[in-house]
Design an enzyme around this catalytic site. Structure first.
Site, short mmCIF file in Angstrom:
data_model
loop_
_atom_site.label_atom_id
_atom_site.label_comp_id
_atom_site.label_asym_id
_atom_site.label_seq_id
_atom_site.Cartn_x
_atom_site.Cartn_y
_atom_site.Cartn_z
N ASP A 268 2.43 -6.64 9.08
CA ASP A 268 2.05 -5.25 9.36
C ASP A 268 1.54 -4.93 10.77
O ASP A 268 2.31 -4.56 11.64
CB ASP A 268 1.03 -4.78 8.32
CG ASP A 268 1.58 -4.78 6.91
OD1 ASP A 268 2.61 -5.45 6.67
OD2 ASP A 268 1.01 -4.11 6.04
N GLU B 213 -7.45 -10.83 -1.53
CA GLU B 213 -6.27 -10.64 -0.67
C GLU B 213 -6.43 -11.35 0.67
O GLU B 213 -5.47 -11.89 1.22
CB GLU B 213 -6.05 -9.13 -0.45
CG GLU B 213 -4.78 -8.79 0.32
CD GLU B 213 -4.64 -7.27 0.56
OE1 GLU B 213 -5.65 -6.56 0.49
OE2 GLU B 213 -3.51 -6.82 0.83
C1 6A9 Z 1 0.60 0.95 0.13
C2 6A9 Z 1 -0.99 1.60 -1.59
C3 6A9 Z 1 -2.82 2.38 -4.55
C4 6A9 Z 1 0.57 -5.81 2.61
O1 6A9 Z 1 1.19 -7.99 -0.84
C5 6A9 Z 1 2.04 -6.92 -0.65
C6 6A9 Z 1 2.06 -6.51 0.81
C7 6A9 Z 1 2.54 -7.68 1.67
O2 6A9 Z 1 3.89 -7.92 1.44
C8 6A9 Z 1 2.36 -7.43 3.14
O3 6A9 Z 1 2.67 -8.59 3.83
N1 6A9 Z 1 0.71 -6.06 1.19
C9 6A9 Z 1 0.92 -7.02 3.42
O4 6A9 Z 1 0.77 -6.76 4.77
C10 6A9 Z 1 0.28 -4.87 0.41
C11 6A9 Z 1 1.12 -3.65 0.72
C12 6A9 Z 1 0.76 -2.43 0.00
C13 6A9 Z 1 1.60 -1.26 0.47
C14 6A9 Z 1 1.51 -0.07 -0.41
C15 6A9 Z 1 0.26 1.96 -0.86
C16 6A9 Z 1 -1.32 2.50 -2.68
O5 6A9 Z 1 -1.87 1.73 -3.75
#
Ligand code: 6A9
Length: 762
Positions: free
Chosen positions: A499, A732
């Protein structure tokens, strides 16, 4: 005109490729559905609920609320919400197939939600769920339990009601055949009520329940007020037509402690000797639980390695939550390409997948899944094959797989609209190849399966190798960065998975990304092995030479080694002299509001150069073991890794060097730092794995690698375990200063890879 017509037709043909499936046999054959995994806790977002792996499923779920609430508010628990503030919850044991045992610690009581399945007949057999309540704190506390059954499609459901109590259901659905459900009356019931009515959607069950609660009084001496369900309720559409009843809820108000059971029996299961309740349930559950312990030790040898009981329980919870979080989703993604002005629908499909986090991201993420399957494939190869097959079946004719899978309406209600649409130029690291390779090496993938996945992997690799190329030979670039924004300190690269990790400050087509290059080198190597395993000699040869070309340390150094910073690096149009400033929106208008924008603070502005950020991206040649063990660059990498002023912390490797200008900086006014210092477990897993690799082959830095391996592995395990004990959760990310868990929790996606670090299975 003719030319124009031909051009339009050609464009049309190109555009429809976006939602055209790859022309190859599917990996998952719907008619060969594995019945042992038909029923499961596949509603990842719920505290507890079962469904089947069918597009339209019978759905069961649990809700509860304390009779005496601390603040006088009615808060019904249903979907996992961080705002519920539960001190702890999660699966303590879950084998992914037959049984699970979850503990949910609420404010002054504890619930255990256990289930056991019993296979038999043609429709996935029977199951029983037992909810047990235990007292904790307030001795007068009572709990209202609500257990519901609903269906998304055509189902015949007949309630069996006896004195204000739903004692069971009789039903038929095409995928389940005929079945009965029994809700035996528990002891210590203070009150019972039910609801039978129409609900417009599965995701509006809680609202439907809340709108149909009434104040009631208990009979007998207590004379207590409580909330009860309204019984049979008729709902009509605008034309006055009666809507079908598709929601059945049974409420028990119970004194603690209690045990309540909910039983599902398939009619085609004819050889059943006894109902799965009471002692029969307890015995079968305990048998599965003992088998789980045994198999866990066989697979991961944690006791043998000297871990204590608490640490083993922590690791079991890590694995169990990954398995217990597995969901089954059905629907289509919203997708777009340059040929479309508006998003369009991908084809409808099923996805059986693990999820990163039950409360926050209860859906599939492409690159997360490769990490998930590294752990799951060590536990149950069949589950991994099934999950990977589902993912690879999502590939379109272009060779693209959408990164985030937000399938169906229920999933979409959870996600802000900006995030829903997936663009067909956007990649995400091809991590699925990791568990495939690990299973190929163990020889557990049959040739039939390999033959099915191979054309899909080829198309996928080829998509990367054509759409994500850089402007110079052997270089690659992540697409999807926003070159026009003036809000972001450093425009995000969501596609890389990292990100907000800093890249070139001014995105351009000329940049080159070292992590993507390494993913490609690595993927080519695994593709060569897989091609070899399926006897595709000429493909194997091609992949091998691609792998050699991309792994050539001379070329790697030429395009990515910054001698100024002595690090591997991205290259692009860059300046580190940027910051967020407040700017008046309209200078000519008095009192005009301000907005936060990015300003370049040097006269020269950006120019083509190395980005020189030391952190996860710069580690990639090492993380994916592209780096030659004899290269003096390995020494530099290891030094930076071990340097507390740069990447080393007592709790793991931080994502970005403490001395980087962007370390812990906000990306926009509202975007807090994410991959800018915090410790992430997926990359730490790759680091531990790489250290193990460099410690086990000969080379001048072997001993250094060995020492760092021991320290890093120990730091990670120690901190994650103590955070679990302290906070009740796996997180996380972890803070590099305090070690405390951060971000969403429980996050038992790739953070559960701690189990493999403990077992040293890489
Ligand atoms: C946003 C949220 C109520 C971010 O683990 C999943 C991903 C990874 O693949 C990525 O590498 N996470 C990491 O930087 C979480 C991403 C969540 C995006 C959705 C909306 C609303 O929820």
């Amino acid at each position: 005109l003719l030319l124009f017509g031909a051009y339009k037709l050609w464009n049309y043909k190109l555009s429809t490729r976006l939602f055209t499936p790859l022309d190859a046999p599917l990996v998952i054959n719907k008619s060969e559905m594995e019945m042992s995994r038909f029923w499961g806790t596949y509603r990842s977002n719920l505290y507890f609920g079962l469904r089947t792996r069918s597009p339209k499923s019978l759905m069961t779920g649990l809700m509860w609320f304390p009779q005496l609430s601390q603040d006088g508010q009615l808060t019904i628990r249903h979907t996992c919400e961080q705002s519920d503030g539960l001190p702890k919850y999660g699966w303590l044991k879950h084998d992914g197939t037959n049984f699970g045992s979850q503990e949910i610690v609420d404010k002054d009581f504890v619930l255990n939600t256990d289930f056991v399945k019993r296979l038999g007949g043609d429709h996935g057999g029977d199951w029983t769920a037992r909810i047990s309540g235990k007292r904790m704190g307030n001795p007068r506390q009572m709990v209202s339990l609500l257990f519901y059954t609903t269906h998304e499609g055509e189902a015949q459901l007949q309630p069996v009601v006896h004195k204000n109590t739903l004692t069971g259901l009789r039903g038929y659905t095409p995928e389940l055949g005929s079945f009965t459900m029994h809700f035996p009356r528990p002891s210590k019931v203070l009150f019972s009520s039910f609801l039978a009515m129409h609900t417009p959607h599965v995701h509006s069950v809680k609202e439907t329940v809340m709108q149909n609660m009434r104040v009631a009084k208990t009979k007998g001496g207590q004379n207590m007020q409580l909330l009860a369900l309204a019984g049979h309720v008729t709902k009509r559409d605008q034309n006055g037509r009666e809507l079908p009843v598709n929601l059945f809820v049974q409420q028990w108000v119970l004194e603690l402690p209690f045990d309540v059971e909910f039983v599902f029996e398939s009619e085609s299961f004819t050889s059943r000797e006894e109902r799965l309740i009471g002692a029969a349930f307890t015995n079968l559950r305990d048998k599965h639980s003992t088998e789980f312990d045994k198999r866990f030790e066989e697979k991961f040898s944690l006791k043998a390695k000297g871990f204590g009981d608490d640490e083993v329980e922590f690791a079991q919870a890590g694995l169990s939550n990954m398995l217990g979080g597995i969901g089954y989703f059905y629907g289509s993604s919203k997708v777009i390409s340059r040929f479309f002005k508006e998003p369009t629908d991908y084809w409808e499909s099923a996805l059986y997948t693990a999820v990163p986090s039950r409360p926050f991201f209860p859906r599939g993420f492409l690159w997360d899944e490769g990490f998930h399957q590294l752990l799951i494939s060590q536990w149950d190869t069949d589950i991994s094959k099934d999950v990977i097959g589902h993912w690879l079946d999502l590939i379109n004719i272009e060779g693209w797989i959408p990164r985030e899978q937000i399938l169906g309406d229920e999933a979409r209600t959870k996600v802000p609209s900006d995030f829903v649409v997936q663009h067909n130029e956007n990649a995400n690291p091809p991590t699925l190849i990791l568990p495939i390779k690990s299973m190929v090496d163990k020889g557990v993938l049959d040739e039939g399966y390999l033959r099915k996945i191979f054309p899909r992997l080829k198309a996928w690799f080829n998509w990367f190798n054509t759409t994500q190329l850089g402007s110079l030979p052997s270089t690659y670039r992540w697409h999807g960065r926003d070159a026009k924004t003036d809000k972001e300190l450093n425009p995000k690269t969501l596609t890389s998975g990292l990100d907000d990790y800093p890249r070139a400050s001014h995105p351009s087509d000329d940049e080159r990304h070292v992590d993507l290059r390494c993913w490609m080198a690595f993927a080519a190597g695994l593709m060569a092995d897989i091609a070899e395993a399926v006897g595709e000699r000429s493909d194997a040869g091609l992949y091998k030479s691609t792998n050699q070309y991309l792994s050539d340390n001379g070329l790697l150094d030429k395009y990515h080694w910054s001698s100024e910073e002595e690090t591997y690096s991205d290259f692009g149009n860059h300046t580190k002299r940027v910051k967020l400033v407040q700017r008046v929106v309209n200078p000519n208008q008095p009192g005009s509001p301000k907005k936060t924008v990015r300003a370049v603070t040097s006269k020269q502005g950006p120019s083509p150069k190395y980005v020189n950020a030391v952190g996860y991206v710069s580690l990639f040649p090492f993380l994916l073991q592209i780096l030659d063990p004899a290269s003096p660059k390995l020494e530099k990498v290891l030094t930076q890794l071990r340097d507390p002023k740069k990447l080393w912390s007592n709790y793991g490797i931080r994502s970005l060097s403490k001395s980087d200008p962007v370390y812990k900086k906000h990306n926009t006014e509202h975007d807090a730092p994410y991959w800018r210092g915090a410790i992430w477990i997926n990359i730490n897993f790759l680091a531990v794995r790489a250290l193990n690799h460099y410690a086990s082959i000969s080379g001048p830095y072997r001993d250094t690698a060995k020492t760092i391996y021991t320290d890093l592995r120990q730091n990670l395990i120690k901190n994650m375990f103590s955070e679990y004990e302290r906070s009740g959760f796996i997180w996380e990310q972890y803070d590099d200063g305090t070690g405390h868990g951060k971000g969403s929790h429980p996050f038992t996606g790739w953070s559960s890879l701690v189990v493999l670090m403990m077992s040293e299975h890489f």
